[in-house]
Design a protein around this motif. Structure first.
Motif, PDB file in Angstrom:
ATOM      1  N   VAL A  58      82.575   0.065 -60.029  1.00 19.29           N
ATOM      2  CA  VAL A  58      82.677   0.092 -58.565  1.00 19.29           C
ATOM      3  C   VAL A  58      83.271  -1.223 -58.046  1.00 19.29           C
ATOM      4  N   GLY A  59      82.820  -2.340 -58.608  1.00 18.53           N
ATOM      5  CA  GLY A  59      83.371  -3.635 -58.201  1.00 18.53           C
ATOM      6  C   GLY A  59      84.850  -3.760 -58.512  1.00 18.53           C
ATOM      7  N   TYR A  60      85.245  -3.257 -59.653  1.00 17.95           N
ATOM      8  CA  TYR A  60      86.661  -3.286 -60.038  1.00 17.95           C
ATOM      9  C   TYR A  60      87.496  -2.437 -59.084  1.00 17.95           C
ATOM     10  N   PHE A  61      86.980  -1.280 -58.708  1.00 15.64           N
ATOM     11  CA  PHE A  61      87.705  -0.423 -57.769  1.00 15.64           C
ATOM     12  C   PHE A  61      87.845  -1.106 -56.410  1.00 15.64           C
ATOM     13  N   ILE A  62      86.781  -1.735 -55.937  1.00 13.91           N
ATOM     14  CA  ILE A  62      86.827  -2.425 -54.644  1.00 13.91           C
ATOM     15  C   ILE A  62      87.800  -3.604 -54.700  1.00 13.91           C
ATOM     16  N   LEU A  63      87.756  -4.375 -55.790  1.00 12.66           N
ATOM     17  CA  LEU A  63      88.703  -5.489 -55.931  1.00 12.66           C
ATOM     18  C   LEU A  63      90.143  -4.990 -56.011  1.00 12.66           C
ATOM     19  N   THR A  64      90.348  -3.871 -56.684  1.00 18.83           N
ATOM     20  CA  THR A  64      91.690  -3.298 -56.765  1.00 18.83           C
ATOM     21  C   THR A  64      92.202  -2.943 -55.376  1.00 18.83           C
ATOM     22  N   LEU A  65      91.362  -2.276 -54.597  1.00 15.46           N
ATOM     23  CA  LEU A  65      91.760  -1.932 -53.229  1.00 15.46           C
ATOM     24  C   LEU A  65      92.048  -3.182 -52.404  1.00 15.46           C
ATOM     25  N   PHE A  66      91.198  -4.182 -52.552  1.00 14.83           N
ATOM     26  CA  PHE A  66      91.354  -5.410 -51.780  1.00 14.83           C
ATOM     27  C   PHE A  66      92.675  -6.101 -52.103  1.00 14.83           C
ATOM     28  N   VAL A  67      92.981  -6.238 -53.384  1.00 13.89           N
ATOM     29  CA  VAL A  67      94.228  -6.899 -53.787  1.00 13.89           C
ATOM     30  C   VAL A  67      95.436  -6.073 -53.348  1.00 13.89           C
ATOM     31  N   VAL A  73      93.365 -13.187 -59.738  1.00 10.77           N
ATOM     32  CA  VAL A  73      92.792 -13.624 -61.015  1.00 10.77           C
ATOM     33  C   VAL A  73      91.411 -13.000 -61.214  1.00 10.77           C
ATOM     34  N   LEU A  74      90.609 -12.956 -60.164  1.00 14.30           N
ATOM     35  CA  LEU A  74      89.295 -12.315 -60.246  1.00 14.30           C
ATOM     36  C   LEU A  74      89.439 -10.830 -60.581  1.00 14.30           C
ATOM     37  N   HIS A  75      90.435 -10.187 -60.002  1.00 13.14           N
ATOM     38  CA  HIS A  75      90.694  -8.773 -60.284  1.00 13.14           C
ATOM     39  C   HIS A  75      91.063  -8.571 -61.752  1.00 13.14           C
ATOM     40  N   LYS A  76      91.909  -9.428 -62.283  1.00 13.86           N
ATOM     41  CA  LYS A  76      92.322  -9.290 -63.683  1.00 13.86           C
ATOM     42  C   LYS A  76      91.155  -9.555 -64.629  1.00 13.86           C
ATOM     43  N   PHE A  77      90.320 -10.534 -64.309  1.00 14.86           N
ATOM     44  CA  PHE A  77      89.133 -10.788 -65.124  1.00 14.86           C
ATOM     45  C   PHE A  77      88.183  -9.595 -65.078  1.00 14.86           C
ATOM     46  N   THR A  78      87.965  -9.072 -63.884  1.00 12.04           N
ATOM     47  CA  THR A  78      87.078  -7.917 -63.733  1.00 12.04           C
ATOM     48  C   THR A  78      87.647  -6.695 -64.439  1.00 12.04           C
ATOM     49  N   SER A  79      88.963  -6.561 -64.451  1.00 13.56           N
ATOM     50  CA  SER A  79      89.561  -5.415 -65.139  1.00 13.56           C
ATOM     51  C   SER A  79      89.293  -5.484 -66.639  1.00 13.56           C
ATOM     52  N   CYS A  80      89.390  -6.672 -67.221  1.00 13.20           N
ATOM     53  CA  CYS A  80      89.084  -6.813 -68.655  1.00 13.20           C
ATOM     54  C   CYS A  80      87.629  -6.459 -68.938  1.00 13.20           C
ATOM     55  N   HIS A 115      85.718  -4.552 -67.095  1.00 10.52           N
ATOM     56  CA  HIS A 115      85.567  -3.113 -66.852  1.00 10.52           C
ATOM     57  C   HIS A 115      86.070  -2.299 -68.039  1.00 10.52           C
ATOM     58  N   TYR A 116      87.222  -2.665 -68.582  1.00  8.05           N
ATOM     59  CA  TYR A 116      87.764  -1.930 -69.726  1.00  8.05           C
ATOM     60  C   TYR A 116      86.801  -1.982 -70.912  1.00  8.05           C
ATOM     61  N   TYR A 117      86.251  -3.157 -71.168  1.00  7.21           N
ATOM     62  CA  TYR A 117      85.315  -3.301 -72.284  1.00  7.21           C
ATOM     63  C   TYR A 117      84.058  -2.461 -72.061  1.00  7.21           C
ATOM     64  N   LEU A 118      83.448  -2.601 -70.887  1.00 11.57           N
ATOM     65  CA  LEU A 118      82.193  -1.887 -70.627  1.00 11.57           C
ATOM     66  C   LEU A 118      82.406  -0.377 -70.551  1.00 11.57           C
ATOM     67  N   TYR A 119      83.512   0.046 -69.970  1.00 12.81           N
ATOM     68  CA  TYR A 119      83.782   1.477 -69.850  1.00 12.81           C
ATOM     69  C   TYR A 119      83.987   2.096 -71.231  1.00 12.81           C
ATOM     70  N   LYS A 120      84.755   1.421 -72.068  1.00 10.34           N
ATOM     71  CA  LYS A 120      84.992   1.938 -73.417  1.00 10.34           C
ATOM     72  C   LYS A 120      83.693   1.954 -74.216  1.00 10.34           C
ATOM     73  N   ARG A 121      82.897   0.903 -74.099  1.00 10.90           N
ATOM     74  CA  ARG A 121      81.615   0.851 -74.803  1.00 10.90           C
ATOM     75  C   ARG A 121      80.699   1.982 -74.344  1.00 10.90           C
ATOM     76  N   THR A 122      80.662   2.226 -73.047  1.00  8.88           N
ATOM     77  CA  THR A 122      79.824   3.290 -72.517  1.00  8.88           C
ATOM     78  C   THR A 122      80.326   4.660 -72.949  1.00  8.88           C
ATOM     79  N   ALA A 123      81.632   4.850 -72.935  1.00  6.91           N
ATOM     80  CA  ALA A 123      82.197   6.135 -73.359  1.00  6.91           C
ATOM     81  C   ALA A 123      81.846   6.428 -74.815  1.00  6.91           C
TER      82      ALA A 123
END
Length: 168
Positions: free
Chosen positions: A87-96, A122-129, A131-139
């Motif tokens: 959710v935070g990554y999506f909000i940061l994406t919209l904001f940027v 930069v915060l968005h790119k860090f959060t994206s990394c 997010h990718y890690y946690l999403y893949k781990r959860t999947a």
């Protein structure tokens, strides 16, 4: 309801494909900022992809015995970081995206950004990394058979009740 191997593989491939598409958007979207129409289209497609990825993840949560038994808190506690980061990554994406387009519509050159936008970028790119890690781990983790049996639910409930009861 237990996930079949084919069904799990299909869902996992869809989830990983959505992550790969989002990664491609993050990598190459800034090459097209000079053309406002294309950048708006790419931003909208990226947002739709992120929403679909979150929806697919939630659907896999809904299929577990834990969710169907009503122990949503156990499932949320197990995957809290993924949900919050998504959710935070999506909000940061919209904001940027909004800030980038606002600067573009003001007539600023697309490669000149204010300092605040750089910080959020930069915060968005860090959060994206993250997010990718946690999403893949959860999947990958949600395929664990423990989420589709009642034994794990009983074990977790007993474990929590033992922690709450005072020991003399």
């Amino acid at each position: 309801m237990r996930l079949s191997e084919f069904r799990y593989t299909l869902v996992l491939v869809v989830q990983l494909a959505l992550l790969a598409i989002d990664l491609l958007f993050n990598t190459f979207i800034h090459r097209y900022l000079a053309n406002t129409g294309i950048s708006i289209l790419l931003f909208v497609l990226q947002d739709i992809g992120q929403l679909v990825a979150i929806a697919v993840l939630l659907i896999t949560f809904f299929q577990t015995n834990i969710f169907q038994a009503g122990f949503i808190v156990l499932l949320f506690n197990e995957f809290r970081s993924t949900i919050i980061t998504g959710v935070g990554y999506f909000i940061l994406t919209l904001f940027v995206q909004v800030w980038t387009l606002t600067n573009r519509f003001k007539g600023q050159v697309y490669f000149y950004w204010p300092d605040g936008l750089y910080v959020f970028f930069v915060l968005h790119k860090f959060t994206s990394c993250l997010h990718y890690y946690l999403y893949k781990r959860t999947a990958l983790c949600i395929s664990d058979p423990k989420f589709y049996t009642d034994e794990w639910i009983n074990h977790r409930i007993n474990q929590e009740s033992d922690q709450r009861s005072p020991k003399y």
